[in-house]
Design a protein around this motif. Structure first.
Motif, short mmCIF file in Angstrom:
data_model
loop_
_atom_site.label_atom_id
_atom_site.label_comp_id
_atom_site.label_asym_id
_atom_site.label_seq_id
_atom_site.Cartn_x
_atom_site.Cartn_y
_atom_site.Cartn_z
N PHE A 57 77.65 54.11 63.81
CA PHE A 57 76.95 53.25 64.77
C PHE A 57 75.66 52.83 64.09
CE2 PHE A 57 74.22 53.11 68.78
CZ PHE A 57 74.59 51.80 69.05
N VAL A 85 80.78 50.55 64.76
CA VAL A 85 80.13 49.76 65.80
C VAL A 85 78.77 49.35 65.25
CG1 VAL A 85 79.24 49.69 68.16
CG2 VAL A 85 81.33 50.99 67.65
N THR A 103 83.18 46.48 65.42
CA THR A 103 82.77 45.87 66.68
C THR A 103 81.27 45.62 66.61
OG1 THR A 103 84.43 47.12 67.89
CG2 THR A 103 82.61 46.24 69.18
N CYS A 104 80.82 44.48 67.13
CA CYS A 104 79.39 44.18 67.18
C CYS A 104 78.96 44.08 68.63
CB CYS A 104 79.09 42.88 66.45
SG CYS A 104 77.30 42.56 66.33
N LEU A 114 78.35 50.82 76.08
CA LEU A 114 78.42 51.40 74.74
C LEU A 114 79.04 52.78 74.79
CD1 LEU A 114 77.86 51.31 71.75
CD2 LEU A 114 75.54 52.11 72.22
N ARG A 117 82.73 52.38 74.98
CA ARG A 117 83.29 51.95 73.70
C ARG A 117 83.37 53.11 72.72
NH1 ARG A 117 86.09 51.17 70.05
NH2 ARG A 117 85.70 49.80 68.32
N THR A 121 86.75 55.71 70.86
CA THR A 121 86.98 56.04 69.46
C THR A 121 87.24 57.52 69.23
OG1 THR A 121 84.66 56.43 68.88
CG2 THR A 121 85.45 54.15 68.75
#
Length: 126
Positions: A57, A85, A103-104, A114, A117, A121
């Motif tokens: 991240f 991310v 992913t952005c 967030l 998301r 994962t």
């Protein structure tokens, strides 16, 4: 490569306040975390501990030669099991800026979105 029982996120941002906040979100999503203040520091950490990491991240804009986009390409090429991310408040990625699996999200980011998301994962979505 064995996926760790408790997944680790590598959180990268050059702003200490944002880094602290950014570490809280993966932790709430079930990750342990490691932090890095630059892309170079993240790459060094991955050189020694990549098998522990399941998620990167990272911020985009960071000092040094390795910004978030360059770091995402490095991770996708050298550590393909790591999910990616990227967060940015000023830059919208153009085609090719990030690997296809990345992913952005925009800053400021919605913590709940967030966290969801990041939870996706987790190995086996646990």
């Amino acid at each position: 490569m064995a996926i760790p029982t408790v997944p680790y996120a590598l959180v990268v941002d050059d702003d200490p306040l944002i880094l602290r906040h950014a570490c809280d979100i993966p932790e709430e999503a079930g990750f342990r975390f490691h932090e890095a203040g630059t892309g170079e520091e993240a790459k060094t950490f991955l050189g020694d501990h990549a098998d522990d990491v399941t998620l990167l991240f990272s911020d985009v804009a960071m000092p040094g030669d390795t910004d978030g986009f360059a770091l995402s390409h490095y991770v996708a090429e050298h550590r393909p099991w790591i999910e990616i991310v990227i967060a940015s408040g000023n830059v919208t990625p153009c085609p090719g800026d990030m690997p296809g699996k990345a992913t952005c999200i925009g800053k400021p980011f919605d913590d709940r979105m967030l966290q969801q998301r990041l939870t996706e994962t987790l190995p086996d979505n646990k």
